[in-house]
Design an enzyme around this catalytic site. Structure first.
Site, short mmCIF file in Angstrom:
data_model
loop_
_atom_site.label_atom_id
_atom_site.label_comp_id
_atom_site.label_asym_id
_atom_site.label_seq_id
_atom_site.Cartn_x
_atom_site.Cartn_y
_atom_site.Cartn_z
N PRO A 63 -11.04 0.98 10.69
CA PRO A 63 -11.39 1.64 9.43
C PRO A 63 -10.25 1.70 8.41
O PRO A 63 -9.10 1.92 8.77
CB PRO A 63 -11.80 3.05 9.87
CG PRO A 63 -11.44 3.18 11.31
CD PRO A 63 -11.32 1.80 11.86
N ASN A 64 -10.63 1.47 7.19
CA ASN A 64 -9.74 1.56 6.02
C ASN A 64 -8.73 0.43 5.91
O ASN A 64 -7.89 0.43 5.02
CB ASN A 64 -9.01 2.91 5.98
CG ASN A 64 -9.97 4.07 5.81
OD1 ASN A 64 -10.76 4.08 4.86
ND2 ASN A 64 -9.98 5.01 6.73
N ARG A 118 -4.30 0.26 -0.78
CA ARG A 118 -4.36 1.51 -0.01
C ARG A 118 -2.93 2.01 0.24
O ARG A 118 -2.15 1.34 0.95
CB ARG A 118 -5.02 1.26 1.35
CG ARG A 118 -5.04 2.50 2.23
CD ARG A 118 -5.47 2.21 3.66
NE ARG A 118 -5.41 3.42 4.45
CZ ARG A 118 -5.46 3.47 5.77
NH1 ARG A 118 -5.58 2.35 6.47
NH2 ARG A 118 -5.36 4.61 6.40
N GLU A 139 -1.57 -4.01 20.35
CA GLU A 139 -1.90 -3.02 19.31
C GLU A 139 -0.84 -3.10 18.21
O GLU A 139 0.36 -3.10 18.50
CB GLU A 139 -1.93 -1.62 19.93
CG GLU A 139 -2.28 -0.52 18.93
CD GLU A 139 -2.59 0.81 19.62
OE1 GLU A 139 -3.02 0.80 20.80
OE2 GLU A 139 -2.41 1.86 18.98
N ARG A 157 -0.78 11.35 14.57
CA ARG A 157 -0.73 9.89 14.75
C ARG A 157 0.19 9.48 15.90
O ARG A 157 0.44 8.29 16.11
CB ARG A 157 -0.21 9.21 13.48
CG ARG A 157 -1.07 9.42 12.27
CD ARG A 157 -0.50 8.67 11.07
NE ARG A 157 -0.96 9.26 9.84
CZ ARG A 157 -2.11 8.96 9.24
NH1 ARG A 157 -2.92 8.07 9.76
NH2 ARG A 157 -2.45 9.57 8.12
N TYR A 180 1.62 1.20 3.46
CA TYR A 180 1.04 0.03 4.14
C TYR A 180 1.43 -1.30 3.51
O TYR A 180 1.08 -2.36 4.06
CB TYR A 180 -0.49 0.18 4.18
CG TYR A 180 -0.92 1.40 4.97
CD1 TYR A 180 -0.62 1.52 6.32
CD2 TYR A 180 -1.62 2.45 4.35
CE1 TYR A 180 -0.98 2.65 7.04
CE2 TYR A 180 -2.00 3.57 5.06
CZ TYR A 180 -1.68 3.68 6.40
OH TYR A 180 -2.04 4.79 7.13
N ASN A 201 -5.55 -3.65 15.32
CA ASN A 201 -5.08 -2.47 14.58
C ASN A 201 -6.30 -1.54 14.47
O ASN A 201 -7.20 -1.78 13.67
CB ASN A 201 -4.55 -2.83 13.20
CG ASN A 201 -3.96 -1.59 12.51
OD1 ASN A 201 -4.24 -0.44 12.90
ND2 ASN A 201 -3.17 -1.81 11.47
N ALA A 208 -7.20 4.72 12.32
CA ALA A 208 -7.24 6.09 12.85
C ALA A 208 -8.00 6.20 14.17
O ALA A 208 -7.92 7.24 14.84
CB ALA A 208 -7.87 7.01 11.81
N ARG A 256 5.46 9.63 11.29
CA ARG A 256 4.48 10.25 10.39
C ARG A 256 3.91 11.52 11.00
O ARG A 256 4.54 12.12 11.87
CB ARG A 256 3.38 9.21 10.07
CG ARG A 256 3.96 7.95 9.42
CD ARG A 256 2.87 6.96 9.08
NE ARG A 256 1.94 7.51 8.11
CZ ARG A 256 0.74 6.98 7.86
NH1 ARG A 256 0.34 5.90 8.53
NH2 ARG A 256 -0.06 7.51 6.96
N HIS A 271 0.39 -1.51 14.38
CA HIS A 271 0.29 -0.57 13.26
C HIS A 271 1.29 -0.99 12.20
O HIS A 271 2.46 -1.25 12.52
CB HIS A 271 0.57 0.87 13.71
CG HIS A 271 -0.44 1.36 14.70
ND1 HIS A 271 -1.70 1.76 14.33
CD2 HIS A 271 -0.39 1.44 16.05
CE1 HIS A 271 -2.38 2.10 15.42
NE2 HIS A 271 -1.61 1.91 16.48
N LEU A 272 0.84 -1.05 10.98
CA LEU A 272 1.74 -1.42 9.88
C LEU A 272 2.85 -0.38 9.73
O LEU A 272 4.02 -0.73 9.53
CB LEU A 272 0.94 -1.49 8.57
CG LEU A 272 -0.08 -2.63 8.51
CD1 LEU A 272 -1.31 -2.20 7.74
CD2 LEU A 272 0.54 -3.86 7.91
N SER A 273 2.48 0.87 9.81
CA SER A 273 3.46 1.95 9.61
C SER A 273 4.02 2.40 10.95
O SER A 273 3.44 2.14 12.01
CB SER A 273 2.78 3.13 8.92
OG SER A 273 1.73 3.65 9.73
N ASP A 278 -12.82 2.12 25.70
CA ASP A 278 -13.57 1.64 26.85
C ASP A 278 -13.96 0.17 26.70
O ASP A 278 -13.98 -0.58 27.68
CB ASP A 278 -14.82 2.50 27.08
CG ASP A 278 -14.48 3.84 27.73
OD1 ASP A 278 -13.31 4.04 28.12
OD2 ASP A 278 -15.39 4.68 27.86
C1 DQA Z 1 -2.39 2.48 10.88
C2 DQA Z 1 -1.84 3.85 11.26
C3 DQA Z 1 -2.98 4.84 11.49
O1 DQA Z 1 -2.46 6.12 11.82
C4 DQA Z 1 -3.82 4.97 10.24
O2 DQA Z 1 -4.92 5.82 10.48
C5 DQA Z 1 -4.29 3.65 9.73
C6 DQA Z 1 -3.32 2.55 9.69
C7 DQA Z 1 -1.25 1.49 10.54
O3 DQA Z 1 -1.52 0.30 10.52
O4 DQA Z 1 -0.13 1.92 10.26
O5 DQA Z 1 -5.41 3.49 9.29
O6 DQA Z 1 -3.08 1.94 12.00
#
Ligand code: DQA
Length: 145
Positions: free
Chosen positions: A10-11, A18, A97, A110, A23, A73, A76, A106, A99-101, A86
């Site tokens: 998501p997102n 964004r 896995e 998270r 990001y 990725n 959230a 943070r 994560h950009l950040s 699962d």
């Molecule tokens: C994220 C970090 C997550 O906490 C956040 O909800 C995202 C982006 C990242 O790529 O840093 O949507 O996965």
């Protein structure tokens, strides 16, 4: 042809517009192209899926058992995406896995990922470069295909 699953939650479809201070400015299309470039010399094709809903992501994992590996990725869904967790538990190939950040720098909510214990590695905080590095790591992990 071997296929690599690139799964974004998501997102992440709105990357580039964004919270760019967190990001970065690369779009998801930029990231997909970068991953495709990393793996092309091995003849791997990237199957890129971005969905905002957990159910669609679960179905994408279930439909990707033939892929050689995955970059995930979860956005959230890292926090409480139990059905995605699962689905990945039954995914037969190695996955990473990303994560950009730097999620540990943070908010506290998270700091834990329900998925990470199942991943063969986690990359966080390196921006879009993290996806390229994950692709390289999978090339290394998945010998011979
Ligand atoms: C994220 C970090 C997550 O906490 C956040 O909800 C995202 C982006 C990242 O790529 O840093 O949507 O996965």
């Amino acid at each position: 042809m071997a296929e690599l699953l690139l799964l974004n939650g998501p997102n992440l479809g709105i990357l580039g517009r964004r919270e760019t201070e967190i990001y970065g400015t690369d779009t998801l299309a930029d990231i997909e192209a970068a991953v495709a470039e990393e793996v092309s010399h091995r003849g791997w094709k990237v199957v890129a899926v971005q969905q905002d809903g957990e159910g669609e992501l679960v179905r994408a994992v279930q439909g990707a058992y033939d892929t050689v590996g995955a970059i995930v990725n979860p956005g959230a869904l890292m926090i409480a995406g139990w059905s995605l967790r699962d689905a990945l538990a039954n995914y037969p190939a190695p996955w990473i896995e990303v994560h950009l950040s730097n999620v540990w720098a943070r908010e506290k909510f998270r700091h834990e990922s329900v998925l990470a214990p199942l991943a063969c590695g986690v990359i966080a905080g390196l921006g879009s470069l993290g996806y390229r590095l994950a692709a390289r790591a999978l090339l290394d992990r998945v010998a011979g295909s």
